[in-house]
Design a protein around this motif. Structure first.
Motif, PDB file in Angstrom:
ATOM      1  N   ASN A   1       0.611  -1.192  -0.023  1.00  0.00           N
ATOM      2  CA  ASN A   1       0.055  -0.045  -0.265  1.00  0.00           C
ATOM      3  C   ASN A   1       0.643   1.284  -0.114  1.00  0.00           C
ATOM      4  OD1 ASN A   1      -2.311  -1.670   0.002  1.00  0.00           O
ATOM      5  ND2 ASN A   1      -2.587  -1.458   2.355  1.00  0.00           N
ATOM      6  N   PHE A   2       1.966   1.294  -0.666  1.00  0.00           N
ATOM      7  CA  PHE A   2       2.926   2.360  -0.918  1.00  0.00           C
ATOM      8  C   PHE A   2       2.877   2.781  -2.152  1.00  0.00           C
ATOM      9  CE2 PHE A   2       6.880   4.601  -1.613  1.00  0.00           C
ATOM     10  CZ  PHE A   2       6.939   5.430  -0.883  1.00  0.00           C
ATOM     11  N   TYR A   3       2.484   4.039  -2.235  1.00  0.00           N
ATOM     12  CA  TYR A   3       2.547   4.645  -3.713  1.00  0.00           C
ATOM     13  C   TYR A   3       3.662   5.688  -4.101  1.00  0.00           C
ATOM     14  CZ  TYR A   3      -1.873   2.231  -4.200  1.00  0.00           C
ATOM     15  OH  TYR A   3      -2.960   1.252  -3.947  1.00  0.00           O
TER      16      TYR A   3
ATOM     17  N   SER B   1       6.580  18.385  -7.748  1.00  0.00           N
ATOM     18  CA  SER B   1       5.351  18.695  -6.896  1.00  0.00           C
ATOM     19  C   SER B   1       4.425  19.842  -7.698  1.00  0.00           C
ATOM     20  CB  SER B   1       5.427  19.525  -5.640  1.00  0.00           C
ATOM     21  OG  SER B   1       6.314  20.561  -5.430  1.00  0.00           O
ATOM     22  N   VAL B   2       4.954  20.532  -8.813  1.00  0.00           N
ATOM     23  CA  VAL B   2       4.128  21.317  -9.714  1.00  0.00           C
ATOM     24  C   VAL B   2       3.393  20.708 -10.719  1.00  0.00           C
ATOM     25  CG1 VAL B   2       5.981  23.366  -9.349  1.00  0.00           C
ATOM     26  CG2 VAL B   2       5.971  21.821 -11.396  1.00  0.00           C
ATOM     27  N   ILE B   3       3.490  19.401 -11.041  1.00  0.00           N
ATOM     28  CA  ILE B   3       2.652  18.624 -11.679  1.00  0.00           C
ATOM     29  C   ILE B   3       1.239  18.236 -10.779  1.00  0.00           C
ATOM     30  CG2 ILE B   3       2.313  16.331 -12.795  1.00  0.00           C
ATOM     31  CD1 ILE B   3       5.353  16.367 -13.327  1.00  0.00           C
ATOM     32  N   PRO B   4       0.154  18.446 -11.226  1.00  0.00           N
ATOM     33  CA  PRO B   4      -1.105  18.425 -10.731  1.00  0.00           C
ATOM     34  C   PRO B   4      -1.238  16.758 -10.148  1.00  0.00           C
ATOM     35  CG  PRO B   4      -1.856  19.891 -12.741  1.00  0.00           C
ATOM     36  CD  PRO B   4      -0.024  19.341 -12.724  1.00  0.00           C
ATOM     37  N   PHE B   5      -1.641  16.671  -9.108  1.00  0.00           N
ATOM     38  CA  PHE B   5      -2.005  15.315  -8.553  1.00  0.00           C
ATOM     39  C   PHE B   5      -2.656  14.441  -9.287  1.00  0.00           C
ATOM     40  CE2 PHE B   5      -3.676  12.431  -5.358  1.00  0.00           C
ATOM     41  CZ  PHE B   5      -2.488  11.841  -4.976  1.00  0.00           C
ATOM     42  N   ASN B   6      -3.629  15.066  -9.836  1.00  0.00           N
ATOM     43  CA  ASN B   6      -4.618  14.047 -10.829  1.00  0.00           C
ATOM     44  C   ASN B   6      -3.742  13.712 -12.243  1.00  0.00           C
ATOM     45  OD1 ASN B   6      -4.770  16.677 -11.862  1.00  0.00           O
ATOM     46  ND2 ASN B   6      -6.947  16.535 -12.365  1.00  0.00           N
ATOM     47  N   LYS B   7      -2.787  14.322 -12.411  1.00  0.00           N
ATOM     48  CA  LYS B   7      -2.117  14.095 -13.806  1.00  0.00           C
ATOM     49  C   LYS B   7      -0.849  13.213 -13.662  1.00  0.00           C
ATOM     50  CE  LYS B   7      -4.333  17.260 -16.111  1.00  0.00           C
ATOM     51  NZ  LYS B   7      -5.300  16.741 -17.001  1.00  0.00           N
ATOM     52  N   ARG B   8      -0.451  12.816 -12.363  1.00  0.00           N
ATOM     53  CA  ARG B   8       0.520  12.045 -12.051  1.00  0.00           C
ATOM     54  C   ARG B   8       0.054  10.584 -12.005  1.00  0.00           C
ATOM     55  NH1 ARG B   8       2.402  14.579  -6.105  1.00  0.00           N
ATOM     56  NH2 ARG B   8       2.594  16.719  -7.204  1.00  0.00           N
ATOM     57  N   GLU B   9       0.767   9.640 -12.420  1.00  0.00           N
ATOM     58  CA  GLU B   9       0.383   8.177 -12.499  1.00  0.00           C
ATOM     59  C   GLU B   9      -0.075   7.620 -11.342  1.00  0.00           C
ATOM     60  OE1 GLU B   9       2.303   3.795 -13.479  1.00  0.00           O
ATOM     61  OE2 GLU B   9       3.548   5.456 -13.589  1.00  0.00           O
ATOM     62  N   LYS B  10       0.496   7.539 -10.421  1.00  0.00           N
ATOM     63  CA  LYS B  10      -0.009   7.186  -8.904  1.00  0.00           C
ATOM     64  C   LYS B  10      -1.119   8.006  -8.494  1.00  0.00           C
ATOM     65  CE  LYS B  10       2.581   3.533  -8.979  1.00  0.00           C
ATOM     66  NZ  LYS B  10       2.442   2.325  -9.690  1.00  0.00           N
TER      67      LYS B  10
ATOM     68  N   LEU C   1      -4.597   7.398  -9.883  1.00  0.00           N
ATOM     69  CA  LEU C   1      -4.981   6.032  -9.225  1.00  0.00           C
ATOM     70  C   LEU C   1      -5.624   6.043  -7.785  1.00  0.00           C
ATOM     71  CD1 LEU C   1      -5.116   2.886  -9.463  1.00  0.00           C
ATOM     72  CD2 LEU C   1      -2.980   2.658  -8.649  1.00  0.00           C
ATOM     73  N   ILE C   2      -4.797   6.795  -7.001  1.00  0.00           N
ATOM     74  CA  ILE C   2      -5.311   7.155  -5.867  1.00  0.00           C
ATOM     75  C   ILE C   2      -6.666   7.835  -5.691  1.00  0.00           C
ATOM     76  CG2 ILE C   2      -4.894   8.390  -3.572  1.00  0.00           C
ATOM     77  CD1 ILE C   2      -1.711   7.933  -4.158  1.00  0.00           C
ATOM     78  N   LEU C   3      -6.842   8.611  -6.650  1.00  0.00           N
ATOM     79  CA  LEU C   3      -8.174   9.565  -6.865  1.00  0.00           C
ATOM     80  C   LEU C   3      -9.171   8.684  -7.378  1.00  0.00           C
ATOM     81  CD1 LEU C   3      -6.973  12.816  -8.404  1.00  0.00           C
ATOM     82  CD2 LEU C   3      -7.905  12.540  -5.881  1.00  0.00           C
ATOM     83  N   ALA C   4      -8.956   7.592  -7.933  1.00  0.00           N
ATOM     84  CA  ALA C   4      -9.936   6.935  -8.411  1.00  0.00           C
ATOM     85  C   ALA C   4     -10.160   5.780  -7.271  1.00  0.00           C
ATOM     86  CB  ALA C   4      -9.351   5.878  -9.492  1.00  0.00           C
ATOM     87  N   LEU C   5      -9.480   5.453  -6.593  1.00  0.00           N
ATOM     88  CA  LEU C   5      -9.550   4.585  -5.517  1.00  0.00           C
ATOM     89  C   LEU C   5     -10.327   5.242  -4.463  1.00  0.00           C
ATOM     90  CD1 LEU C   5      -6.171   2.379  -5.010  1.00  0.00           C
ATOM     91  CD2 LEU C   5      -8.319   1.700  -5.754  1.00  0.00           C
ATOM     92  N   ILE C   6     -10.024   6.552  -4.236  1.00  0.00           N
ATOM     93  CA  ILE C   6     -10.917   7.347  -3.354  1.00  0.00           C
ATOM     94  C   ILE C   6     -12.239   7.540  -3.610  1.00  0.00           C
ATOM     95  CG2 ILE C   6     -11.249   9.585  -2.465  1.00  0.00           C
ATOM     96  CD1 ILE C   6      -8.254   9.878  -2.237  1.00  0.00           C
ATOM     97  N   ASN C   7     -12.211   7.770  -5.133  1.00  0.00           N
ATOM     98  CA  ASN C   7     -13.899   7.799  -5.574  1.00  0.00           C
ATOM     99  C   ASN C   7     -14.741   6.497  -5.451  1.00  0.00           C
ATOM    100  OD1 ASN C   7     -13.697  10.273  -6.332  1.00  0.00           O
ATOM    101  ND2 ASN C   7     -12.620   9.837  -8.251  1.00  0.00           N
ATOM    102  N   GLN C   8     -14.019   5.109  -5.478  1.00  0.00           N
ATOM    103  CA  GLN C   8     -14.732   4.211  -5.245  1.00  0.00           C
ATOM    104  C   GLN C   8     -14.708   3.643  -3.927  1.00  0.00           C
ATOM    105  OE1 GLN C   8     -12.250   0.996  -7.429  1.00  0.00           O
ATOM    106  NE2 GLN C   8     -12.265   2.525  -9.144  1.00  0.00           N
TER     107      GLN C   8
END
Length: 78
Positions: free
Chosen positions: A22-24, A30-39, A42-49
Motif C-alpha cells: 500500500n505504498f504509492y 510537485s508542480v505537476i497536478p496530483f490528478n495528472k500523476r500516474e499514482k 490511481l489514488i483519486l480513482a480509489l478514493i472515488n470508489q
C-alpha cells in the motif's frame, strides 16, 4: 484501506518504505497536478470508489500545489 504516498524517491525516508504494501510513489515535481500523476490519478480513482480511507504522506507538499486537494481530502475523510 490506508495507504502511504510520496512523490520523489530522492528522500532517504522514502527509500526505507518503498517496497511496503500500500505504498504509492510518483517520481515527478510537485508542480505537476496530483490528478495528472500516474499514482495520483490511481489514488483519486480509489478514493472515488471508497477504497481508501486515509493517505499518509511525509509532507503535505508532496500532494502538489493544486486546489483539488481540499476536495480529495474531504472525500477520503468520509
Amino acid at each position: 484501506m490506508i495507504i502511504s504516498y510520496s512523490q520523489s524517491s530522492d528522500n532517504p525516508d522514502t527509500l526505507k518504505i518503498i517496497n511496503k504494501e500500500n505504498f504509492y510513489l510518483d517520481n515527478c515535481s510537485s508542480v505537476i497536478p496530483f490528478n495528472k500523476r500516474e499514482k495520483g490519478s490511481l489514488i483519486l480513482a480509489l478514493i472515488n470508489q471508497k477504497k481508501i480511507s486515509k493517505i499518509i504522506v511525509p509532507n503535505i507538499s508532496v500532494l502538489g500545489r493544486n486546489q483539488n486537494l481540499a476536495i480529495m481530502s474531504k472525500k477520503a475523510a468520509v
